[in-house]
Scaffold this motif. Structure first.
Motif, PDB file in Angstrom:
ATOM      1  N   SER A   1       0.816  -1.209   0.000  1.00 49.15           N
ATOM      2  CA  SER A   1       0.000   0.000   0.000  1.00 49.15           C
ATOM      3  C   SER A   1       0.854   1.266   0.000  1.00 49.15           C
TER       4      SER A   1
ATOM      5  N   ALA B   1     -14.795   3.477   6.125  1.00 51.46           N
ATOM      6  CA  ALA B   1     -13.626   2.599   6.138  1.00 51.46           C
ATOM      7  C   ALA B   1     -12.320   3.317   5.840  1.00 51.46           C
TER       8      ALA B   1
ATOM      9  N   MET C   1     -10.050  10.826  15.021  1.00 54.22           N
ATOM     10  CA  MET C   1      -8.882  11.677  14.802  1.00 54.22           C
ATOM     11  C   MET C   1      -9.282  12.844  13.892  1.00 54.22           C
TER      12      MET C   1
ATOM     13  N   ARG D   1       7.695   6.080   8.707  1.00 52.03           N
ATOM     14  CA  ARG D   1       7.104   6.860   9.802  1.00 52.03           C
ATOM     15  C   ARG D   1       8.162   7.084  10.880  1.00 52.03           C
TER      16      ARG D   1
ATOM     17  N   LYS E   1       1.562  12.081  19.021  1.00 53.67           N
ATOM     18  CA  LYS E   1       1.373  13.052  17.948  1.00 53.67           C
ATOM     19  C   LYS E   1       2.407  12.895  16.842  1.00 53.67           C
TER      20      LYS E   1
ATOM     21  N   VAL F   1       4.628   8.029  13.953  1.00 51.93           N
ATOM     22  CA  VAL F   1       4.425   6.681  14.474  1.00 51.93           C
ATOM     23  C   VAL F   1       3.204   6.654  15.390  1.00 51.93           C
TER      24      VAL F   1
ATOM     25  N   LEU G   1       0.577   8.627  15.470  1.00 53.48           N
ATOM     26  CA  LEU G   1      -0.688   8.752  14.732  1.00 53.48           C
ATOM     27  C   LEU G   1      -1.120   7.389  14.213  1.00 53.48           C
TER      28      LEU G   1
ATOM     29  N   ARG H   1      -2.474   5.302  17.035  1.00 50.51           N
ATOM     30  CA  ARG H   1      -3.841   5.666  17.409  1.00 50.51           C
ATOM     31  C   ARG H   1      -4.839   5.161  16.378  1.00 50.51           C
ATOM     32  N   ALA H   2      -4.427   5.180  15.109  1.00 53.84           N
ATOM     33  CA  ALA H   2      -5.338   4.738  14.055  1.00 53.84           C
ATOM     34  C   ALA H   2      -5.631   3.242  14.170  1.00 53.84           C
TER      35      ALA H   2
ATOM     36  N   ASP I   1      -8.554   2.946  16.087  1.00 53.04           N
ATOM     37  CA  ASP I   1      -9.683   3.704  15.527  1.00 53.04           C
ATOM     38  C   ASP I   1     -10.187   3.080  14.228  1.00 53.04           C
ATOM     39  N   ASN I   2      -9.275   2.736  13.341  1.00 58.77           N
ATOM     40  CA  ASN I   2      -9.654   2.147  12.059  1.00 58.77           C
ATOM     41  C   ASN I   2      -8.459   1.376  11.503  1.00 58.77           C
TER      42      ASN I   2
ATOM     43  N   ARG J   1      -8.192  -1.123   9.451  1.00 56.68           N
ATOM     44  CA  ARG J   1      -8.154  -1.417   8.018  1.00 56.68           C
ATOM     45  C   ARG J   1      -7.587  -0.226   7.244  1.00 56.68           C
ATOM     46  N   MET J   2      -7.990   0.968   7.675  1.00 59.64           N
ATOM     47  CA  MET J   2      -7.514   2.160   6.998  1.00 59.64           C
ATOM     48  C   MET J   2      -6.005   2.302   7.113  1.00 59.64           C
ATOM     49  N   ILE J   3      -5.487   2.173   8.343  1.00 66.27           N
ATOM     50  CA  ILE J   3      -4.069   2.460   8.534  1.00 66.27           C
ATOM     51  C   ILE J   3      -3.222   1.402   7.848  1.00 66.27           C
ATOM     52  N   ARG J   4      -3.769   0.178   7.689  1.00 64.45           N
ATOM     53  CA  ARG J   4      -3.045  -0.833   6.931  1.00 64.45           C
ATOM     54  C   ARG J   4      -3.003  -0.443   5.457  1.00 64.45           C
ATOM     55  N   SER J   5      -4.107   0.127   4.970  1.00 66.72           N
ATOM     56  CA  SER J   5      -4.127   0.541   3.564  1.00 66.72           C
ATOM     57  C   SER J   5      -3.297   1.811   3.360  1.00 66.72           C
ATOM     58  N   LEU J   6      -2.822   2.401   4.466  1.00 72.53           N
ATOM     59  CA  LEU J   6      -1.915   3.546   4.358  1.00 72.53           C
ATOM     60  C   LEU J   6      -0.487   3.103   4.684  1.00 72.53           C
TER      61      LEU J   6
ATOM     62  N   ALA K   1       0.976   1.033   6.955  1.00 76.20           N
ATOM     63  CA  ALA K   1       1.562   0.929   8.289  1.00 76.20           C
ATOM     64  C   ALA K   1       1.564  -0.542   8.691  1.00 76.20           C
TER      65      ALA K   1
END
Lengths: 264, 326
Positions: free
Chosen positions: A79, A91, A97, A113, B173, B176, B178, B181-182, B185-186, B188-193, B195
């Motif tokens: 990704s 999703a 946040m 990161r 903050k 890493v 952020l 925290r994701a 929170d989500n 699936r999203m952070i994996r698709s970004l 991480a």
């Protein structure tokens, strides 16, 4: 830019529920191609998308992005150069946040990161400029929590987050299907604009035939895990929904079974 | 009264470090981590064993932090790579740690009463400054006769806890942070970004238990002993602190939330102290009271919401005109 060769995926192999989801799929996309994928339920559209993104490992076949074999890379590594917008507007963003934090996470997509502030003054200015292109007034709400946004706004933000780092491939997984018609139209036109301006290589799955015809320079129709019809360039320009339905009937000898595809 | 309140705040500031750890897993990662019951004792045990064997107390305390970090990492590994359910991986680790802690201690209780702990060292530095006399004579003016023997622990631990809070705020903050925290929170999203959610979870649970063990090591040195049973119910105490703090001080920003957790930990200690002054309550009842606090804090807002909604509907029905359908 994207080469998918001879991909096969079988679910529940060796059981009564065995299902060949993809059967020797071949797809070649040049840089800047915008391919729309249609097909009825269970045709394998989403599976194809998941194979490209790395959610599903294929039984056999290659996925090559920008000349690099990625079929064995896990999703999080892939990704870095694949942007993705999901069907569910919830999703693609983290609700508790803020908008700027979400954008900062997307900005780190193709970078390592580090232990440095994710949201800096300089980045805020940059995010504001990007958000302005959406014309939704989000640039004035940088520190608002994303959970407060409407479904359409969240999907627009997801689209921005998927695209603004210029990934090699953009995957759109029925990303307007869960929105009401006016919001869907907004996201469709934003998609058109973003892809045109950035020239992203885009693969879009949709249930909506009209949308598949309106967007992109190529169209493929899938059924039972195979690509059964393909139209490029001018040939695609001339197609209508009626043509597509007739084409399906001619090839498969049966009615296209999905009302949603026609009704929208 | 003043002296017992003073003690409550003093230990509350130290327990706040544990509560910050629980906040990291329970709230930030959305990972209900029960390792805490074990890693708190691991912290105390490692520190006690090191000190008894002549390791400088500050180093012993850092060993404790490291041991807790490792224990947390194993829980994280179980959950991410081993695909074990989050609750179960914590319970497994907690159970395994009980035996490990017993091995570290060599006996159920290890005393540090005759050893030089970090607080004893602190006390000898502190007494030179003469701050105690100044503060106590000031309080004496208000007619308080029983005064705390030293302000050193409270002052220094407050500073340490605030520093840990500020570092946590900063960490959450960063780029890493952020991503961390994701995950809560989500995911699936952070994996698709792009991480690596597995590694982030492992480090996150590790850091959390590092803080818990640090807190355990300090509480052990404060009391002068490490006991294999001192961690029982610790996760519930941590949760109570987090929930009380959030309810009283709010969670609008990260900095606010971590401050709330510290406040919650101190207030929890005060509640305990007050409860113990009630005649018919015994020390053993504390776990029940703690559980009751958490249950009330979890259930009350929901009941309140349902009641309000009910009232709203009744009113609406009246407005719309006399339909007696209930």
């Amino acid at each position: 830019m994207l080469n998918v060769t001879n991909i096969s995926v079988t679910f529940n192999e060796g059981t009564l529920d065995e299902k060949k989801a993809l059967n020797g799929i071949e797809l070649e996309m040049a840089a800047g191609d915008f391919v729309t994928v249609i097909g009825s339920n269970g045709a394998g559209k989403s599976t194809l998308m998941n194979v490209v993104s790395g959610n599903i490992l294929p039984d056999a076949g290659d996925v090559i992005i920008g000349g690099k074999q990625v079929v064995h890379l896990p999703e999080y590594k892939r990704s870095a150069f694949i942007g993705r917008v999901f069907q569910d507007p919830m999703a693609g963003t983290a609700p508790s946040m803020t908008i700027e934090e979400n954008l900062a996470m997307a900005y780190s997509r193709d970078k390592k990161r580090r232990l440095k502030f994710g949201v800096t003054k300089k980045r805020k200015d940059m995010f504001r400029d990007y958000l302005k292109t959406l014309n939704l007034g989000l640039e004035d709400r940088l520190s608002a929590k994303v959970g407060l946004l409407s479904g359409g706004e969240r999907q627009a933000l997801s689209l921005l987050m998927a695209t603004f780092t210029n990934p090699n491939i953009l995957l759109l997984d029925e990303h307007t299907a869960a929105l009401d018609p006016s919001r869907a139209e907004l996201i469709t036109s934003l998609t058109e604009k973003v892809v045109r301006e950035s020239g992203l290589t885009t693969l879009m799955v949709t249930h909506n035939m009209q949308q598949a015809l309106d967007l992109g320079n190529r169209l493929i129709m899938m059924d039972k895990g195979q690509i059964i019809f393909e139209a490029n360039g001018e040939e695609k320009e001339r197609l209508t929904v009626k043509d597509l339905l007739q084409e399906f009937q001619r090839i498969r000898g049966e009615q296209f079974e999905d009302d949603r595809a026609v009704l929208g | 009264m003043f002296i017992s309140m003073f003690g409550a705040v003093e230990s509350g500031v130290i327990y706040a470090i544990m509560a910050l750890g629980v906040y990291l897993t329970f709230r930030v990662l959305d990972f209900p981590d029960l390792t805490v019951d074990g890693s708190f004792v691991t912290g105390a045990s490692v520190a006690a064993l090191s000190i008894v064997n002549g390791v400088p107390p500050i180093l012993a305390t850092l060993f404790a932090l490291l041991a807790g970090f490792l224990a947390g990492c194993i829980t994280g590994l179980l959950h991410t790579k081993g695909k074990v359910n989050a609750l179960l991986s914590g319970i497994l680790m907690m159970t395994a740690l009980y035996s490990i802690n017993l091995r570290i201690l060599g006996q159920p209780t290890l005393s540090m009463l005759h050893e030089t702990t970090i607080f004893k060292q602190l006390g000898s530095f502190w007494s030179v400054t003469g701050i105690d006399n100044a503060l106590n004579s000031l309080l004496g003016v208000f007619g308080l006769d029983r005064l705390p023997s030293t302000w050193a622990i409270l002052t220094v631990m407050a500073v340490v806890t605030v520093i840990i809070k500020l570092v946590t705020d900063f960490y959450l903050k960063t780029e890493v942070g952020l991503a961390l925290r994701a995950i809560g929170d989500n995911k699936r999203m952070i994996r698709s970004l792009s991480a690596n959610t597995d590694n982030l979870t492992i480090v996150g649970v590790g850091l959390s238990n590092g803080l818990v063990a640090l807190s355990g090591a300090l509480i052990g040195q404060l009391g002068g002993f490490a006991d294999v049973n001192m961690g029982i119910g610790m996760i519930v105490i941590g949760l109570a602190s987090v929930i009380i703090g959030e309810a009283l001080f709010g969670t609008k920003t990260i900095a606010r939330a971590t401050l709330a957790v510290i406040g919650g930990a101190i207030i929890y200690r005060i509640i305990v102290t007050l409860a113990l002054r009630v005649d018919f309550l015994e020390t053993g009842d504390m776990k029940f009271i703690t559980a009751a606090i958490v249950i009330i804090a979890l259930v009350a807002p929901k009941v309140h919401q349902v009641q309000r909604e009910k009232k709203r509907r009744i009113q609406k029905r009246k407005q719309l005109g006399g339909d007696s359908h209930a």
